[in-house]
Motif scaffolding. Structure first.
Motif, PDB file in Angstrom:
ATOM      1  N   PRO A 221     -10.305 -26.614  -2.008  1.00  0.00           N
ATOM      2  CA  PRO A 221      -9.666 -25.022  -1.534  1.00  0.00           C
ATOM      3  C   PRO A 221      -9.410 -23.378  -2.235  1.00  0.00           C
ATOM      4  CG  PRO A 221      -8.127 -26.571  -0.186  1.00  0.00           C
ATOM      5  CD  PRO A 221      -9.379 -27.039  -1.532  1.00  0.00           C
ATOM      6  N   THR A 222      -9.607 -22.545  -2.067  1.00  0.00           N
ATOM      7  CA  THR A 222      -9.154 -21.745  -3.392  1.00  0.00           C
ATOM      8  C   THR A 222      -8.282 -20.196  -2.369  1.00  0.00           C
ATOM      9  OG1 THR A 222     -11.245 -20.463  -3.370  1.00  0.00           O
ATOM     10  CG2 THR A 222     -11.260 -22.497  -4.961  1.00  0.00           C
ATOM     11  N   LEU A 223      -7.724 -20.255  -3.636  1.00  0.00           N
ATOM     12  CA  LEU A 223      -6.871 -19.174  -2.812  1.00  0.00           C
ATOM     13  C   LEU A 223      -7.155 -17.891  -4.205  1.00  0.00           C
ATOM     14  CD1 LEU A 223      -4.921 -17.401  -0.176  1.00  0.00           C
ATOM     15  CD2 LEU A 223      -3.240 -18.673  -1.717  1.00  0.00           C
ATOM     16  N   THR A 224      -7.378 -16.052  -3.978  1.00  0.00           N
ATOM     17  CA  THR A 224      -8.133 -15.343  -4.783  1.00  0.00           C
ATOM     18  C   THR A 224      -7.598 -14.107  -4.341  1.00  0.00           C
ATOM     19  OG1 THR A 224     -10.252 -16.735  -5.043  1.00  0.00           O
ATOM     20  CG2 THR A 224      -9.344 -14.044  -5.700  1.00  0.00           C
ATOM     21  N   PHE A 225      -6.426 -12.997  -5.703  1.00  0.00           N
ATOM     22  CA  PHE A 225      -5.866 -12.194  -5.484  1.00  0.00           C
ATOM     23  C   PHE A 225      -6.643 -10.662  -5.932  1.00  0.00           C
ATOM     24  CE2 PHE A 225      -3.263 -15.772  -4.391  1.00  0.00           C
ATOM     25  CZ  PHE A 225      -2.316 -15.329  -3.325  1.00  0.00           C
ATOM     26  N   THR A 226      -6.450  -9.899  -5.610  1.00  0.00           N
ATOM     27  CA  THR A 226      -7.078  -8.602  -6.249  1.00  0.00           C
ATOM     28  C   THR A 226      -6.212  -7.134  -5.580  1.00  0.00           C
ATOM     29  OG1 THR A 226      -9.069  -9.661  -5.897  1.00  0.00           O
ATOM     30  CG2 THR A 226      -9.186  -7.315  -7.077  1.00  0.00           C
ATOM     31  N   ALA A 227      -5.765  -7.177  -7.112  1.00  0.00           N
ATOM     32  CA  ALA A 227      -4.821  -5.583  -6.483  1.00  0.00           C
ATOM     33  C   ALA A 227      -5.226  -4.448  -6.548  1.00  0.00           C
ATOM     34  CB  ALA A 227      -3.429  -5.852  -7.176  1.00  0.00           C
ATOM     35  N   TYR A 228      -4.626  -3.131  -5.883  1.00  0.00           N
ATOM     36  CA  TYR A 228      -5.254  -1.611  -6.239  1.00  0.00           C
ATOM     37  C   TYR A 228      -4.250  -1.056  -6.060  1.00  0.00           C
ATOM     38  CZ  TYR A 228      -9.183  -4.705  -4.818  1.00  0.00           C
ATOM     39  OH  TYR A 228     -10.793  -5.694  -4.839  1.00  0.00           O
ATOM     40  N   ALA A 229      -4.723   0.630  -6.834  1.00  0.00           N
ATOM     41  CA  ALA A 229      -4.077   0.947  -6.632  1.00  0.00           C
ATOM     42  C   ALA A 229      -4.695   2.646  -5.534  1.00  0.00           C
ATOM     43  CB  ALA A 229      -2.982   2.066  -7.128  1.00  0.00           C
ATOM     44  N   VAL A 230      -4.217   3.306  -5.193  1.00  0.00           N
ATOM     45  CA  VAL A 230      -4.831   4.687  -4.772  1.00  0.00           C
ATOM     46  C   VAL A 230      -3.845   6.076  -4.911  1.00  0.00           C
ATOM     47  CG1 VAL A 230      -6.427   6.081  -3.352  1.00  0.00           C
ATOM     48  CG2 VAL A 230      -6.469   4.388  -3.875  1.00  0.00           C
ATOM     49  N   GLN A 231      -3.944   6.918  -5.067  1.00  0.00           N
ATOM     50  CA  GLN A 231      -2.783   7.596  -5.402  1.00  0.00           C
ATOM     51  C   GLN A 231      -2.351   8.400  -4.321  1.00  0.00           C
ATOM     52  OE1 GLN A 231      -5.606  11.326  -6.697  1.00  0.00           O
ATOM     53  NE2 GLN A 231      -5.090  12.294  -5.110  1.00  0.00           N
ATOM     54  N   LYS A 232      -0.798   8.547  -4.026  1.00  0.00           N
ATOM     55  CA  LYS A 232      -0.735   8.721  -1.875  1.00  0.00           C
ATOM     56  C   LYS A 232      -1.366  10.754  -1.983  1.00  0.00           C
ATOM     57  CE  LYS A 232       2.890   7.991   1.374  1.00  0.00           C
ATOM     58  NZ  LYS A 232       2.137   8.976   1.719  1.00  0.00           N
ATOM     59  N   ASP A 233      -0.207  11.384  -3.085  1.00  0.00           N
ATOM     60  CA  ASP A 233      -1.038  12.606  -3.526  1.00  0.00           C
ATOM     61  C   ASP A 233      -2.212  13.016  -2.145  1.00  0.00           C
ATOM     62  OD1 ASP A 233       1.725  13.208  -4.057  1.00  0.00           O
ATOM     63  OD2 ASP A 233       0.348  14.018  -6.485  1.00  0.00           O
ATOM     64  N   VAL A 234      -1.875  13.861  -1.511  1.00  0.00           N
ATOM     65  CA  VAL A 234      -2.982  14.685  -0.334  1.00  0.00           C
ATOM     66  C   VAL A 234      -3.793  13.271   0.195  1.00  0.00           C
ATOM     67  CG1 VAL A 234      -3.343  16.010  -1.843  1.00  0.00           C
ATOM     68  CG2 VAL A 234      -5.448  14.002  -1.944  1.00  0.00           C
ATOM     69  N   ILE A 235      -3.459  12.230   0.347  1.00  0.00           N
ATOM     70  CA  ILE A 235      -4.163  10.815   1.338  1.00  0.00           C
ATOM     71  C   ILE A 235      -3.087  10.700   1.761  1.00  0.00           C
ATOM     72  CG2 ILE A 235      -4.825   8.969   1.112  1.00  0.00           C
ATOM     73  CD1 ILE A 235      -5.734   9.042  -1.609  1.00  0.00           C
ATOM     74  N   ASN A 236      -2.727  11.040   3.365  1.00  0.00           N
ATOM     75  CA  ASN A 236      -1.614  10.525   3.898  1.00  0.00           C
ATOM     76  C   ASN A 236      -1.677   9.261   5.405  1.00  0.00           C
ATOM     77  OD1 ASN A 236      -1.123  13.484   3.995  1.00  0.00           O
ATOM     78  ND2 ASN A 236      -2.033  14.357   4.998  1.00  0.00           N
ATOM     79  N   ASP A 237      -2.871   8.255   4.533  1.00  0.00           N
ATOM     80  CA  ASP A 237      -2.951   6.950   5.519  1.00  0.00           C
ATOM     81  C   ASP A 237      -3.456   6.139   4.809  1.00  0.00           C
ATOM     82  OD1 ASP A 237      -5.808   6.553   7.004  1.00  0.00           O
ATOM     83  OD2 ASP A 237      -5.246   8.638   7.120  1.00  0.00           O
ATOM     84  N   ALA A 238      -3.566   4.786   4.697  1.00  0.00           N
ATOM     85  CA  ALA A 238      -3.835   3.200   4.826  1.00  0.00           C
ATOM     86  C   ALA A 238      -5.456   3.286   4.326  1.00  0.00           C
ATOM     87  CB  ALA A 238      -2.501   2.826   4.617  1.00  0.00           C
ATOM     88  N   ASP A 239      -5.825   3.742   5.595  1.00  0.00           N
ATOM     89  CA  ASP A 239      -6.862   3.913   6.387  1.00  0.00           C
ATOM     90  C   ASP A 239      -7.604   4.563   5.230  1.00  0.00           C
ATOM     91  OD1 ASP A 239      -6.835   1.333   7.604  1.00  0.00           O
ATOM     92  OD2 ASP A 239      -6.519   2.690   9.162  1.00  0.00           O
ATOM     93  N   THR A 240      -6.931   5.869   5.162  1.00  0.00           N
ATOM     94  CA  THR A 240      -7.937   6.520   4.024  1.00  0.00           C
ATOM     95  C   THR A 240      -8.627   6.347   2.635  1.00  0.00           C
ATOM     96  OG1 THR A 240      -7.050   8.665   5.603  1.00  0.00           O
ATOM     97  CG2 THR A 240      -8.769   9.189   3.324  1.00  0.00           C
ATOM     98  N   ALA A 241      -6.918   5.685   3.341  1.00  0.00           N
ATOM     99  CA  ALA A 241      -6.309   5.439   1.227  1.00  0.00           C
ATOM    100  C   ALA A 241      -7.351   4.085   0.659  1.00  0.00           C
ATOM    101  CB  ALA A 241      -5.114   5.159   0.110  1.00  0.00           C
ATOM    102  N   TRP A 242      -7.644   3.018   1.064  1.00  0.00           N
ATOM    103  CA  TRP A 242      -8.775   1.990   0.929  1.00  0.00           C
ATOM    104  C   TRP A 242     -10.377   2.359   1.433  1.00  0.00           C
ATOM    105  CZ3 TRP A 242      -8.282  -1.845  -1.003  1.00  0.00           C
ATOM    106  CH2 TRP A 242      -9.425  -3.414  -0.611  1.00  0.00           C
ATOM    107  N   GLY A 243     -10.322   3.588   1.474  1.00  0.00           N
ATOM    108  CA  GLY A 243     -11.972   4.016   2.146  1.00  0.00           C
ATOM    109  C   GLY A 243     -11.822   4.103   0.665  1.00  0.00           C
ATOM    110  N   LYS A 244     -11.243   4.879  -0.571  1.00  0.00           N
ATOM    111  CA  LYS A 244     -11.770   5.502  -2.158  1.00  0.00           C
ATOM    112  C   LYS A 244     -12.042   4.265  -2.354  1.00  0.00           C
ATOM    113  CE  LYS A 244     -10.262   9.472  -1.068  1.00  0.00           C
ATOM    114  NZ  LYS A 244     -11.341  10.045  -0.018  1.00  0.00           N
ATOM    115  N   VAL A 245     -11.040   3.089  -2.401  1.00  0.00           N
ATOM    116  CA  VAL A 245     -11.452   1.385  -3.067  1.00  0.00           C
ATOM    117  C   VAL A 245     -12.795   0.891  -3.432  1.00  0.00           C
ATOM    118  CG1 VAL A 245     -10.544  -0.892  -3.994  1.00  0.00           C
ATOM    119  CG2 VAL A 245      -9.008   1.223  -2.297  1.00  0.00           C
ATOM    120  N   THR A 246     -13.001   0.575  -4.813  1.00  0.00           N
ATOM    121  CA  THR A 246     -14.576   0.044  -5.025  1.00  0.00           C
ATOM    122  C   THR A 246     -14.244  -1.293  -4.465  1.00  0.00           C
ATOM    123  OG1 THR A 246     -15.219   2.228  -5.118  1.00  0.00           O
ATOM    124  CG2 THR A 246     -17.088   0.093  -5.595  1.00  0.00           C
ATOM    125  N   PRO A 247     -13.982  -2.523  -3.720  1.00  0.00           N
ATOM    126  CA  PRO A 247     -14.041  -3.744  -4.232  1.00  0.00           C
ATOM    127  C   PRO A 247     -14.820  -4.689  -4.872  1.00  0.00           C
ATOM    128  CG  PRO A 247     -13.604  -3.237  -1.542  1.00  0.00           C
ATOM    129  CD  PRO A 247     -13.865  -2.065  -2.275  1.00  0.00           C
TER     130      PRO A 247
END
Length: 161
Positions: A135-161
């Motif tokens: 069994p494995t457990l893998t973690f990856t972290a991302y950050a997106v600017q908060k300015d002009v992005i009002n919600d987490a769904d929109t911010a996640w849309g800017k991430v390229t995992p």
């Protein structure tokens, strides 16, 4: 004689600097753990937003192997919200760290920094595993600017995992 009235102002200089976000994902307890039924394994993945960072949406993506839930359990630490149920993507809103005197801010990912091996796991279950099926457990972290992005769904849309 004629005199013209004139006046001049001081210069107004506009300087545009660069904003930034810096994060770090660390774990101090290692990467390999021995499973024994019923025990708690210390596991401390922590995402840190570094001093100097702008306000951001902070994400951590947790990927469990297909057999992970058959062997172990854990809870996500307080303060994280799952983006979409079952997605394994969790987020939090982090304030501005760019002011003078700001410090790094760590955010543990796993509640209590522990993963528990289920007490229902048997020796036969464990002996049936191979290096390819551990069994494995893998973690990856991302950050997106908060300015002009009002919600987490929109911010996640800017991430390229």
């Amino acid at each position: 004689t004629l005199a013209w009235l004139t006046d001049t102002t001081d210069h107004v200089v506009n300087t545009f600097t660069v904003g930034d976000i810096n994060i770090e994902l660390k774990e101090t307890t290692g990467e390999t753990y021995k499973m024994v039924p019923g025990i708690e394994l210390v596991k401390d993945p922590t995402v840190t937003v570094k001093a100097g960072s702008e306000a951001c949406w902070l994400f951590v993506k947790v990927v469990k192997s297909g057999n992970f839930d058959s062997f172990m359990t854990f809870e996500i630490a307080n303060g994280w919200t799952e983006l979409t149920e079952g997605s394994g993507v969790y987020y939090r809103n982090v304030g501005d760290k760019s002011a003078d005197g700001a410090t790094d801010e760590p955010f543990p990912v796993i509640s209590g920094n522990k993963v528990t091996v289920k007490n229902t796991v048997t020796k036969a279950d464990l002996n049936g595993l191979t290096e390819a099926t551990y069994p494995t457990l893998t973690f990856t972290a991302y950050a997106v600017q908060k300015d002009v992005i009002n919600d987490a769904d929109t911010a996640w849309g800017k991430v390229t995992p």
